[in-house]
Design a protein around this motif. Structure first.
Motif, short mmCIF file in Angstrom:
data_model
loop_
_atom_site.label_atom_id
_atom_site.label_comp_id
_atom_site.label_asym_id
_atom_site.label_seq_id
_atom_site.Cartn_x
_atom_site.Cartn_y
_atom_site.Cartn_z
N HIS A 10 0.83 -1.20 0.00
CA HIS A 10 0.00 0.00 0.00
C HIS A 10 0.87 1.27 0.00
CE1 HIS A 10 -3.47 2.47 0.78
NE2 HIS A 10 -2.86 3.01 1.84
N GLN A 11 1.88 1.25 0.88
CA GLN A 11 2.78 2.42 0.98
C GLN A 11 3.52 2.67 -0.34
OE1 GLN A 11 5.54 3.04 4.25
NE2 GLN A 11 4.35 1.51 5.42
N VAL A 12 4.05 1.58 -0.90
CA VAL A 12 4.82 1.76 -2.15
C VAL A 12 3.91 2.32 -3.24
CG1 VAL A 12 6.15 0.61 -3.95
CG2 VAL A 12 6.44 -0.08 -1.57
N THR A 13 2.68 1.74 -3.33
CA THR A 13 1.74 2.20 -4.35
C THR A 13 1.53 3.71 -4.21
OG1 THR A 13 0.66 0.08 -4.11
CG2 THR A 13 -0.48 1.74 -5.40
N LYS A 14 1.34 4.14 -2.95
CA LYS A 14 1.08 5.55 -2.70
C LYS A 14 2.30 6.42 -3.04
CE LYS A 14 -0.18 7.79 1.13
NZ LYS A 14 -0.56 7.75 2.58
N LEU A 39 10.75 -4.65 3.17
CA LEU A 39 10.31 -5.99 2.75
C LEU A 39 11.32 -7.04 3.23
CD1 LEU A 39 8.19 -7.60 1.09
CD2 LEU A 39 9.77 -7.44 -0.83
N THR A 40 12.60 -6.71 3.01
CA THR A 40 13.65 -7.63 3.46
C THR A 40 13.51 -7.90 4.96
OG1 THR A 40 14.95 -6.30 1.92
CG2 THR A 40 16.10 -8.09 3.06
N GLY A 41 13.21 -6.83 5.71
CA GLY A 41 13.02 -6.97 7.17
C GLY A 41 11.92 -7.97 7.50
N VAL A 42 10.81 -7.85 6.78
CA VAL A 42 9.68 -8.74 7.03
C VAL A 42 10.06 -10.18 6.70
CG1 VAL A 42 7.30 -9.33 6.37
CG2 VAL A 42 7.98 -6.93 6.60
N LEU A 43 10.73 -10.36 5.56
CA LEU A 43 11.10 -11.71 5.13
C LEU A 43 12.03 -12.38 6.14
CD1 LEU A 43 11.63 -11.22 1.28
CD2 LEU A 43 9.65 -12.17 2.48
N ARG A 44 12.87 -11.53 6.75
CA ARG A 44 13.80 -12.09 7.74
C ARG A 44 13.04 -12.75 8.90
NH1 ARG A 44 17.40 -7.54 7.79
NH2 ARG A 44 18.78 -8.09 6.07
N GLY A 45 11.87 -12.20 9.20
CA GLY A 45 11.07 -12.72 10.32
C GLY A 45 10.35 -14.04 9.99
N ALA A 61 4.73 -12.83 -0.10
CA ALA A 61 5.90 -11.93 -0.10
C ALA A 61 6.47 -11.79 -1.50
CB ALA A 61 6.96 -12.48 0.86
N ASN A 62 6.54 -12.93 -2.20
CA ASN A 62 7.05 -12.87 -3.58
C ASN A 62 6.16 -11.99 -4.45
OD1 ASN A 62 9.44 -14.20 -3.62
ND2 ASN A 62 8.49 -16.24 -3.85
N GLU A 63 4.87 -12.17 -4.31
CA GLU A 63 3.94 -11.36 -5.09
C GLU A 63 4.12 -9.87 -4.81
OE1 GLU A 63 0.45 -14.75 -5.37
OE2 GLU A 63 0.09 -12.92 -4.20
N VAL A 64 4.26 -9.60 -3.48
CA VAL A 64 4.43 -8.19 -3.10
C VAL A 64 5.72 -7.64 -3.72
CG1 VAL A 64 4.91 -6.65 -1.15
CG2 VAL A 64 3.04 -8.30 -1.01
N ARG A 65 6.81 -8.46 -3.67
CA ARG A 65 8.07 -7.98 -4.24
C ARG A 65 7.90 -7.69 -5.74
NH1 ARG A 65 12.64 -10.93 -2.74
NH2 ARG A 65 11.98 -12.61 -4.13
N GLU A 66 7.26 -8.63 -6.43
CA GLU A 66 7.06 -8.43 -7.86
C GLU A 66 6.25 -7.17 -8.13
OE1 GLU A 66 5.50 -12.05 -9.59
OE2 GLU A 66 7.37 -13.07 -9.01
N SER A 67 5.20 -7.02 -7.32
CA SER A 67 4.36 -5.82 -7.49
C SER A 67 5.19 -4.56 -7.28
CB SER A 67 3.20 -5.82 -6.50
OG SER A 67 2.41 -6.94 -6.73
#
Ligand code: PHE
Length: 339
Positions: A10-14, A39-45, A61-67
């Motif tokens: 959402h943030q990136v889109t904005k 994103l990297t931070g979230v993936l680390r968790g 997460a992959n979808e979000v990264r691609e988006s």
């Protein structure tokens, strides 16, 4: 975690909508996708997730990264195309606009006449000589048989730089300079600027031009002078031109003559140009005075010669039908463009 991921997207889109420069985009990429990015931070968790949750969140997460990558790519493209448009507008070239015209100069009528005369005489085997405009009294007068107190010095008053140095009043001193340095045969013409203390009017200027001619060899006669000037007059003013000699006096020629050409305008019938005379005076001429030859170390018993002096302004006025000499010096392009 799902919530976090969606929040990031959402943030990136904005924020991707607000980027103003390529640097903004790079900042955005580092902020979310960089090594220390969100994103990297979230993936680390993800290690803390249960077996069942992991593939689901991993996929998301992959979808979000691609988006995010797509968003960044789009923002990048949009910016580039805006910049390109700005550049295009800046560099727009309207090929239908009228071009710049560069006005090409023309030769001055005096130059045209000088070159024309030079060409005639070069064709007759003459060479072109030059002499200084600041001249010694000796060359301008003395060696030409015009001694102190001679009335010709009054007629040809000029600017004296020193008692023995002046602005030359005629091109005749070049005769002396050439004869002093060259043994006959001599065949030269000398175009140049001369100076006289004359008030400006339609036919006078304190600065004007002459073309001197000098031929010295064995057996040169007045017939050669006449023949030469006839060839010259015909090539300058047309095949039907005649010349006539009127007796005159110059201290450095004997005999001397003033030479007229039949009027180029009326062919000798009489008109405004020749003031009803049918003839126009264009030069002074004569046989080189034996004393002048001797002054220059040439033996008058062996050699003889002729000389002439042509007024360039007068010839140009005749040649081009100019009725006021001042036009030649005013540099008005409307006048100069006509030649
Ligand atoms: N120098 C003379 C003049 O200015 C013209 C001239 C030249 C006459 C050569 C005779 C020979 O009036």
């Amino acid at each position: 975690m799902k919530q976090q991921l969606q929040n990031i997207l959402h943030q990136v889109t904005k924020q991707a909508k607000d980027v103003k420069s390529l640097q903004d985009i790079e900042k955005l990429r580092v902020k979310f996708l960089g090594k220390k990015g969100e994103l990297t931070g979230v993936l680390r968790g993800m290690g803390a997730l249960s077996k069942e949750e992991r593939p689901i969140i991993g996929k998301l997460a992959n979808e979000v990264r691609e988006s995010i990558e797509t968003l960044i790519k789009q923002a990048n493209e949009k910016l580039l195309s805006i910049e390109k448009n700005i550049q295009f507008k800046k560099e727009k070239l309207d090929v239908t606009m009228p071009g710049k015209t560069y006005e090409i100069g023309k030769k001055h009528p005096l130059t045209l006449v000088i070159e024309e005369v030079e060409n005639v005489f070069l064709g007759l085997g003459y060479q072109i000589a030059e002499g200084p405009e600041i001249e010694l009294v000796h060359y301008n007068f003395e060696a030409l048989n015009i001694h102190e107190g001679h009335p010709a010095r009054d007629e040809q008053d000029t600017f004296y730089i020193q008692p023995d140095v002046l602005l030359r009043t005629q091109t005749s001193p070049v005769q002396i300079r050439v004869m002093e340095n060259t043994q006959p045969p001599i065949k030269i013409i000398c175009p140049g600027r001369v100076y006289r203390s004359d008030a400006v009017d339609a036919t006078h200027s304190p600065v004007f031009h002459q073309i001197e001619g000098l031929v010295v060899d064995k057996g040169i006669t007045m017939g050669d002078l006449r023949g030469t000037l006839e060839v010259f007059a015909k090539s300058m003013f047309g095949e039907n031109t005649n010349i006539r000699f009127r007796p005159h006096h110059f201290p450095f020629t004997e005999p001397s003559a003033e030479v007229d050409v039949s009027c180029w305008n009326c062919n000798g019938e009489g008109c405004k140009v020749c003031k009803g005379e049918g003839w126009v005076e264009i030069l002074g001429a004569g046989m080189v005075h034996p004393k002048v030859l001797r002054n220059c170390g040439i033996d008058p018993e062996i050699y003889s010669g002729f000389a002439f002096g042509l007024g360039v302004e007068r010839t140009a006025m005749g040649r081009f039908g100019i009725d006021d000499l001042r036009l030649l010096y005013e540099n008005d392009v409307r006048f100069l463009q006509q030649f």
